[in-house]
Each structure stands twice: as structure tokens, then as C-alpha cells.
Design a protein around this motif. Structure first.
Motif, PDB file in Angstrom:
ATOM      1  N   VAL A 399       0.842  -0.953   0.103  1.00  0.00           N
ATOM      2  CA  VAL A 399      -0.217  -0.240  -0.522  1.00  0.00           C
ATOM      3  C   VAL A 399       1.269   1.201  -0.508  1.00  0.00           C
ATOM      4  O   VAL A 399       2.048   1.540   0.866  1.00  0.00           O
ATOM      5  CB  VAL A 399      -1.048   0.158   0.877  1.00  0.00           C
ATOM      6  N   ALA A 400       0.709   2.281  -1.052  1.00  0.00           N
ATOM      7  CA  ALA A 400       1.107   3.483  -0.973  1.00  0.00           C
ATOM      8  C   ALA A 400       0.242   4.511  -0.530  1.00  0.00           C
ATOM      9  O   ALA A 400      -0.882   4.426  -0.912  1.00  0.00           O
ATOM     10  CB  ALA A 400       1.788   3.032  -1.782  1.00  0.00           C
ATOM     11  N   SER A 401       0.812   5.551  -0.836  1.00  0.00           N
ATOM     12  CA  SER A 401      -0.121   7.333  -0.792  1.00  0.00           C
ATOM     13  C   SER A 401       0.429   8.089  -1.708  1.00  0.00           C
ATOM     14  O   SER A 401       1.432   8.579  -1.117  1.00  0.00           O
ATOM     15  CB  SER A 401      -0.620   6.957   0.711  1.00  0.00           C
ATOM     16  N   ASP A 402      -0.621   8.786  -1.863  1.00  0.00           N
ATOM     17  CA  ASP A 402       0.063  10.432  -2.310  1.00  0.00           C
ATOM     18  C   ASP A 402      -0.402  11.676  -1.900  1.00  0.00           C
ATOM     19  O   ASP A 402       0.222  12.608  -1.998  1.00  0.00           O
ATOM     20  CB  ASP A 402      -0.247  10.544  -4.172  1.00  0.00           C
ATOM     21  N   GLU A 403      -0.847  11.226  -0.683  1.00  0.00           N
ATOM     22  CA  GLU A 403      -1.241  12.515   0.044  1.00  0.00           C
ATOM     23  C   GLU A 403      -1.251  12.530   1.480  1.00  0.00           C
ATOM     24  O   GLU A 403      -1.204  13.291   1.705  1.00  0.00           O
ATOM     25  CB  GLU A 403      -3.677  11.967   0.008  1.00  0.00           C
ATOM     26  N   LEU A 420       4.263  -4.178  10.619  1.00  0.00           N
ATOM     27  CA  LEU A 420       4.081  -4.043   9.489  1.00  0.00           C
ATOM     28  C   LEU A 420       5.355  -3.747   8.361  1.00  0.00           C
ATOM     29  O   LEU A 420       6.554  -3.904   9.493  1.00  0.00           O
ATOM     30  CB  LEU A 420       3.449  -3.225   8.819  1.00  0.00           C
ATOM     31  N   ASN A 421       5.747  -4.605   7.761  1.00  0.00           N
ATOM     32  CA  ASN A 421       6.760  -4.166   6.762  1.00  0.00           C
ATOM     33  C   ASN A 421       7.246  -3.113   5.582  1.00  0.00           C
ATOM     34  O   ASN A 421       6.177  -2.749   5.374  1.00  0.00           O
ATOM     35  CB  ASN A 421       7.068  -5.646   5.153  1.00  0.00           C
ATOM     36  N   GLY A 422       7.609  -2.444   6.534  1.00  0.00           N
ATOM     37  CA  GLY A 422       7.699  -0.941   5.379  1.00  0.00           C
ATOM     38  C   GLY A 422       9.035  -1.388   4.253  1.00  0.00           C
ATOM     39  O   GLY A 422       9.813  -1.961   4.153  1.00  0.00           O
ATOM     40  N   LEU A 423       8.550  -0.494   3.097  1.00  0.00           N
ATOM     41  CA  LEU A 423       9.005  -0.832   1.933  1.00  0.00           C
ATOM     42  C   LEU A 423       9.321   0.564   1.772  1.00  0.00           C
ATOM     43  O   LEU A 423       8.933   1.505   1.956  1.00  0.00           O
ATOM     44  CB  LEU A 423       8.131  -1.374   0.655  1.00  0.00           C
ATOM     45  N   GLN A 424      10.548   0.761  -0.449  1.00  0.00           N
ATOM     46  CA  GLN A 424      11.082   2.664  -0.177  1.00  0.00           C
ATOM     47  C   GLN A 424      11.172   1.566  -1.400  1.00  0.00           C
ATOM     48  O   GLN A 424      11.046   0.872  -2.139  1.00  0.00           O
ATOM     49  CB  GLN A 424      12.535   2.414   0.382  1.00  0.00           C
ATOM     50  N   HIS A 425      11.161   2.700  -2.080  1.00  0.00           N
ATOM     51  CA  HIS A 425      11.719   3.079  -3.722  1.00  0.00           C
ATOM     52  C   HIS A 425      10.240   2.252  -4.388  1.00  0.00           C
ATOM     53  O   HIS A 425      10.134   1.546  -4.806  1.00  0.00           O
ATOM     54  CB  HIS A 425      12.729   2.751  -3.814  1.00  0.00           C
ATOM     55  N   PRO A 426       9.087   2.432  -4.743  1.00  0.00           N
ATOM     56  CA  PRO A 426       8.462   3.832  -3.599  1.00  0.00           C
ATOM     57  C   PRO A 426       8.045   3.356  -2.451  1.00  0.00           C
ATOM     58  O   PRO A 426       8.524   2.857  -1.589  1.00  0.00           O
ATOM     59  CB  PRO A 426       7.284   4.651  -4.364  1.00  0.00           C
ATOM     60  N   PRO A 427       8.205   4.647  -1.675  1.00  0.00           N
ATOM     61  CA  PRO A 427       7.660   4.380   0.167  1.00  0.00           C
ATOM     62  C   PRO A 427       6.268   4.031  -0.102  1.00  0.00           C
ATOM     63  O   PRO A 427       5.066   4.001  -0.346  1.00  0.00           O
ATOM     64  CB  PRO A 427       7.434   6.329   0.297  1.00  0.00           C
ATOM     65  N   ALA A 428       6.122   2.746   0.739  1.00  0.00           N
ATOM     66  CA  ALA A 428       5.059   1.494   0.999  1.00  0.00           C
ATOM     67  C   ALA A 428       5.090   0.900   2.144  1.00  0.00           C
ATOM     68  O   ALA A 428       6.630   0.628   3.124  1.00  0.00           O
ATOM     69  CB  ALA A 428       4.740   1.323   0.300  1.00  0.00           C
ATOM     70  N   MET A 429       4.222   0.249   2.298  1.00  0.00           N
ATOM     71  CA  MET A 429       3.848  -0.444   3.757  1.00  0.00           C
ATOM     72  C   MET A 429       3.156  -1.956   2.783  1.00  0.00           C
ATOM     73  O   MET A 429       2.384  -1.729   1.605  1.00  0.00           O
ATOM     74  CB  MET A 429       3.693   0.183   4.554  1.00  0.00           C
ATOM     75  N   HIS A 430       3.589  -3.406   3.224  1.00  0.00           N
ATOM     76  CA  HIS A 430       3.181  -4.528   3.034  1.00  0.00           C
ATOM     77  C   HIS A 430       2.281  -5.614   4.331  1.00  0.00           C
ATOM     78  O   HIS A 430       2.857  -5.090   5.041  1.00  0.00           O
ATOM     79  CB  HIS A 430       3.642  -5.067   1.857  1.00  0.00           C
ATOM     80  N   LEU A 431       1.075  -6.002   3.565  1.00  0.00           N
ATOM     81  CA  LEU A 431       0.953  -7.040   4.653  1.00  0.00           C
ATOM     82  C   LEU A 431       0.965  -8.957   3.455  1.00  0.00           C
ATOM     83  O   LEU A 431       0.360  -8.675   2.754  1.00  0.00           O
ATOM     84  CB  LEU A 431      -0.324  -6.684   5.146  1.00  0.00           C
ATOM     85  N   ALA A 432       1.410  -9.463   4.183  1.00  0.00           N
ATOM     86  CA  ALA A 432       1.706 -10.906   4.023  1.00  0.00           C
ATOM     87  C   ALA A 432       0.861 -11.493   4.477  1.00  0.00           C
ATOM     88  O   ALA A 432       0.969 -12.106   6.198  1.00  0.00           O
ATOM     89  CB  ALA A 432       3.176 -11.727   3.974  1.00  0.00           C
ATOM     90  N   VAL A 433      -0.472 -11.486   3.946  1.00  0.00           N
ATOM     91  CA  VAL A 433      -1.461 -12.488   4.378  1.00  0.00           C
ATOM     92  C   VAL A 433      -0.866 -13.584   5.251  1.00  0.00           C
ATOM     93  O   VAL A 433      -0.613 -14.392   4.030  1.00  0.00           O
ATOM     94  CB  VAL A 433      -2.403 -12.417   3.637  1.00  0.00           C
ATOM     95  N   THR A 434      -1.313 -14.334   6.062  1.00  0.00           N
ATOM     96  CA  THR A 434      -1.100 -15.660   7.001  1.00  0.00           C
ATOM     97  C   THR A 434      -2.090 -16.182   7.030  1.00  0.00           C
ATOM     98  O   THR A 434      -3.048 -15.090   7.384  1.00  0.00           O
ATOM     99  CB  THR A 434       0.028 -15.862   7.472  1.00  0.00           C
ATOM    100  N   LEU A 435      -2.272 -17.584   7.586  1.00  0.00           N
ATOM    101  CA  LEU A 435      -3.397 -18.411   8.441  1.00  0.00           C
ATOM    102  C   LEU A 435      -3.562 -17.343   9.802  1.00  0.00           C
ATOM    103  O   LEU A 435      -5.034 -17.820  10.202  1.00  0.00           O
ATOM    104  CB  LEU A 435      -2.971 -19.724   8.434  1.00  0.00           C
ATOM    105  N   ARG A 436      -3.173 -16.565  10.364  1.00  0.00           N
ATOM    106  CA  ARG A 436      -3.110 -16.215  11.494  1.00  0.00           C
ATOM    107  C   ARG A 436      -4.000 -14.588  11.281  1.00  0.00           C
ATOM    108  O   ARG A 436      -5.308 -14.074  11.897  1.00  0.00           O
ATOM    109  CB  ARG A 436      -2.231 -15.221  12.101  1.00  0.00           C
ATOM    110  N   HIS A 437      -4.086 -14.454   9.326  1.00  0.00           N
ATOM    111  CA  HIS A 437      -5.059 -13.268   9.609  1.00  0.00           C
ATOM    112  C   HIS A 437      -6.527 -13.517   8.517  1.00  0.00           C
ATOM    113  O   HIS A 437      -7.475 -13.163   8.669  1.00  0.00           O
ATOM    114  CB  HIS A 437      -4.462 -12.556   8.099  1.00  0.00           C
TER     115      HIS A 437
END
Length: 497
Positions: A399-403, A420-437
């Protein structure tokens, strides 16, 4: 010295030149001392914000004069577990724990305990462990349509990738006389490929990705040359959960006479079942001509205990290039299939047990639950103003955002307990869905918290536990500074209070 002033000055020049200048000024003793002082402040602050180092136990720096009672030691371990398990058990973590059901945990623990003394290095003492590993490789190969594929069990995805790259390097040297090897790797491929390049002296040629974060095939065609030993594809990539165009990259690699490695560490135990469930899964495994090796993590969606993965090869000649042998050692003839000599046979036994107990029907059902939950989460994110999905992922949802500042959103999510996992290039974060979710209520809680976090991100944000490292990295345009901070962050993990 003011680190921010240095950063501002160096950010005005070419990044490569800035890195060279920074490395030069660090050699001046007075500058080095002042930089270390500033680094210590930044890293200490990050460690405090992220809650690192707390166990609730007294600090121990030397062996006890007399051993403590076993019940007391076990109570200390159980206390740490009790303090740490609620967040992941309640589904607040991206990835990390992929199954997590207590019955499954108890089953794996028992399987490990039964074979805790075994070591596949000593095949004569523990032939069963060697057999377990051979069957793990065979079952994984069959699942990935490599009925004649060969491979080994490793300690994790990074080792699987490192071994494969080492095998390609040595194969190319022996068979093609290549002494200046290169590997062509998408920008979004796992950092383990960078590690392999550094460890084994392989030049890493980075490929750009398209708008969907898939490797650019035309750029790959331009990059491959007579020094190329392997092209890499992800299925899917860790950052954005997208699958590279394996068929096209494999055809290119075969035409140019080099290998094609598919990194399916994240997807190897999901994509085969997703395809059976009717989800759009492009060809990615040994069915594709030109795919010469794969990696797949049993300790992720294979639901084994942490510390096992599988690396697969289409033929034995390539696998032999990952082996190590010593024929003139005074200690005798020595050989090992992976980096480690002695290895924990209990982990291999637990991995075999997980695969045997889960079976095809179990993996199919687990994948169904994960992908249905991921679909609901993606639909929910689409309804949150200010957010956008990156790529078209099946279950690793970036997930990213321009706002709004997505790192502030991530900090707000950490306040609500999420890791959660932070990402870069572009700035973002992700959720890896598992059985816990997939547990009822978890996906809804994620969406509710995400909606609230986006709303709160517009105002002042206090430091959270997960995002500060990415916020600091984003604020330092000279990557050499970020590298220095990461090294000192690792130092900090080993520093006792």
C-alpha cells in the motif's frame, strides 16, 4: 559535526560522487569520531522506539558459577514467550508466523524433540534424517512440476539463494570459462541476491520494473551478455507480491545460454494451489522451458518450523556445483551439500512432519483461506481514501499513498499493535497475509485500524515501533550514511543494557 548539514551538502551532487566523498571524509579521525557520536544517538533512539533488547530477565554476561535448576531456566524461557506471543498470535504481524495454530506448534515441537539429537552430517548414525531431507526435496520438486528435479534442504531462503548463485558461478567457470561473472536481477528481487553478489564476487546488474512492478524483459535482453551466468525472476517478489514474466525471461536465458533462477521462497507453497483454485497464476515453475533452478521456503507457507527451505535444480550437474568437498584434509575425506557442516536434523524431521501431516488437501484449504482473506483486505483498502495498492498482488498487499506520509501511517499502525513491513522506492508498506489473518475478525480489525491510521497521519505523529528506521532512511539521501546506520543498528542488537 552536524550529520544533517553533511547530508544537505552531499545531496546536491551525483549520488555516486556523494558516496565517494562521504567515504573520504570519514577517514579523517576527528570527523569519524563526531560521526560515530551522532550515529550512536540516532541508533540508540531507534532502539528505544522499537523496544529492542527487553526480555524482563537479569542481564547475563558470564556463565553462572553453578548451573541453574532446569525448571527455573525453562520458566525464564516461557516468560519471554508469554510476553511476546500475543501480537503474532492475534494476527498483528505481517508474515513472520505463517500458521501459528497451537496444535500445529505442539506437533512440530514434538517432531523436533523426537529427532533433536540427529545430524545429517553423520548419515551413518541418522539415515532417517537423510531420508527425510531427500523426501522433502522430492515432494517440493513434484509440487513445482519438477519430477526429475534435484536439490537440497537449506536453513532458509537466503541460504537457498546463496547456494544457487554459488552453483551458477562455479558451473559457468568450469563449463564456460567465465571469470568475471554477472547476474541479471530485477530491482525488486530479494536482498539475498545482493548478498550473494558481495559474497561470491558476482557483478549484479539490476533490471528496472514496469508500472506493475514486474521485471522489464526488454531491459533484460539488453543486459544479458557473454559474462551473464544467470537471470533471476521472483514468484512473487517480496516487496509487492507480483510475479515476474518467468516464461519470457526463461526463453531469453535459454537463448543466451545462461540459467534462469525462480525465487519462489515466498510463493512456492501458495502458487501451485492458487492455480488449482482458479486464481490467475502465470507459468512460473519447472513446466517453463529454461527454468533451471528454484528456491521455495518450507518454513513460510510450507508451515514447517523456522529454519528450513529447499533449493531445486533441473539437473544434477548444476547441483554438484553447490557442494563442497575436501580431499586432502588430515581429518579425513570431507563433503557437505550446503554451507553448514553439522545441521539440526530435528528441523528436517519437523519439516517432513509438517508436509506429511498437511498434505495436498491441507495446502489447498490453507491457500483458499489466505486468498479469500487477501481479496477482502484488498477490497477494503480500495475503499479507504488516500491509499492505493501497488501492482496486482494475490496475497502480499503493498500500500502506498500520494496524499499522506505512508511511514506515518505505518507508525500509527504500530501504535495499534501492528508489525508491518516498510518498503522504499517508492515509500510503501505491505501485509503478507497468513493463516493468522484468516481468523474471524482479524482482517476487519486491520482495515479499521488502517482507516483510523490514515486519518491520524495528517497530524503530529509520535514515534512508533516499526516505521522509524524507514523514516530515518528516507531522510538521508546519501545511501552510505544509511548503510553506516544499519551496521550500527546490528551492533545495537548485540549490545547488552
Amino acid at each position: 559535526m552536524d550529520l544533517e548539514r553533511v547530508q544537505r551538502a552531499l545531496s546536491r551532487v551525483n549520488p555516486r560522487v556523494a558516496g565517494w566523498l562521504f567515504r573520504g571524509i570519514k577517514r579523517v579521525p576527528v570527523v569519524a569520531r563526531k560521526l560515530e557520536a551522532e550515529y550512536a544517538g540516532v541508533v540508540g533512539h531507534l532502539g528505544d522506539e522499537m523496544g529492542i533488547g527487553g526480555t524482563g530477565l537479569p542481564v547475563t554476561t558470564r556463565l553462572p558459577a553453578t548451573g541453574r535448576p532446569r525448571d527455573e531456566v525453562l520458566a525464564a524461557l516461557e516468560g519471554c514467550r508469554d510476553r511476546e506471543e500475543d501480537r503474532w498470535k492475534e494476527g498483528f504481524a505481517s508474515g513472520a508466523v505463517y500458521h501459528g495454530d497451537q496444535g500445529h506448534i505442539d506437533f512440530l515441537s514434538r517432531a523436533y524433540a523426537v529427532h533433536s539429537q540427529s545430524n545429517p552430517l553423520h548419515a551413518d548414525l541418522w539415515p532417517s534424517t537423510v531420508r527425510f531431507e531427500a523426501e522433502i526435496v522430492a515432494m517440493t520438486g513434484h509440487m513445482l512440476h519438477g519430477d526429475t528435479a534435484v536439490g537440497t534442504v537449506t536453513s532458509g531462503g537466503t541460504e537457498s539463494i546463496l547456494l544457487a548463485m554459488k552453483a551458477y558461478r562455479d558451473y559457468a567457470r568450469r563449463r564456460r570459462g567465465i571469470t568475471r561473472p554477472q547476474m541479471v536481477v530485477p530491482r525488486t528481487a530479494h536482498a539475498a541476491f545482493d548478498k550473494a553478489a558481495e559474497y561470491f564476487g558476482i557483478e549484479l546488474v539490476r533490471l528496472p520494473v514496469d508500472a506493475a512492478f514486474r521485471a522489464d524483459v526488454a531491459a533484460a535482453a539488453a543486459a544479458v551478455n557473454r559474462h551473464t551466468i544467470v537471470v533471476v525472476a521472483s514468484a512473487p517478489s517480496f516487496p509487492h507480491g507480483t510475479i515476474d514474466p518467468v516464461t519470457e525471461l526463461a526463453a531469453l536465458a535459454a537463448d543466451r545460454g545462461c540459467g534462469l533462477h525462480v525465487d519462489a521462497c515466498l510463493g512456492g507453497f501458495v502458487l501451485p494451489w492458487a492455480e488449482q483454485l482458479g486464481y490467475p497464476v502465470p507459468p512460473f515453475d519447472f513446466r517453463v522451458p529454461g527454468v533451471t533452478s528454484m528456491s521455495a521456503d518450507t518454513h513460510k507457507y510450507g508451515y514447517a518450523a523456522k529454519g528450513t527451505s529447499v533449493v531445486l535444480y533441473r539437473d544434477r550437474d548444476l547441483r554438484r556445483c553447490q557442494y563442497f568437498t575436501a580431499t586432502d584434509w588430515p581429518g579425513g575425506l570431507y563433503s557437505s551439500p550446503t554451507f553448514s557442516g553439522s545441521r539440526p536434523g530435528g528441523l528436517s524431521a519437523a519439516c517432513w512432519a509438517a508436509m506429511m501431516a498437511t498434505g495436498e488437501s491441507g495446502y489447498l484449504e490453507a491457500t483458499r483461506r489466505i486468498l479469500e482473506t487477501a481479496s477482502a483486505i484488498k477490497q477494503g483498502i480500495a475503499g479507504i481514501p488516500g491509499l492505493r495498492l501497488l501492482g496486482d498482488p494475490l496475497w502480499v498487499i503493498a500500500v502506498a499513498s500520494d496524499e499522506v506520509d505512508i511511514y506515518r501511517v505505518m507508525e500509527e499502525m504500530s501504535h495499534r499493535g501492528w508489525s508491518l513491513n516498510g518498503l522504499q522506492h517508492p515509500p510503501a508498506m505491505h501485509l503478507a497475509v497468513t493463516l493468522r489473518h484468516t481468523v474471524p475478525g482479524v482482517a476487519e480489525r486491520y482495515l479499521d485500524d488502517l482507516r483510523a491510521a490514515v486519518g491520524a497521519a495528517g497530524g503530529p505523529v509520535e514515534a512508533g515501533r516499526g516505521a522509524p528506521l524507514y523514516g530515518v532512511a528516507a531522510s538521508f539521501p546519501v545511501r552510505a550514511v544509511v548503510g553506516d546506520l544499519l551496521e550500527r543498528y546490528l551492533d545495537h542488537l548485540y549490545d547488552l543494557p
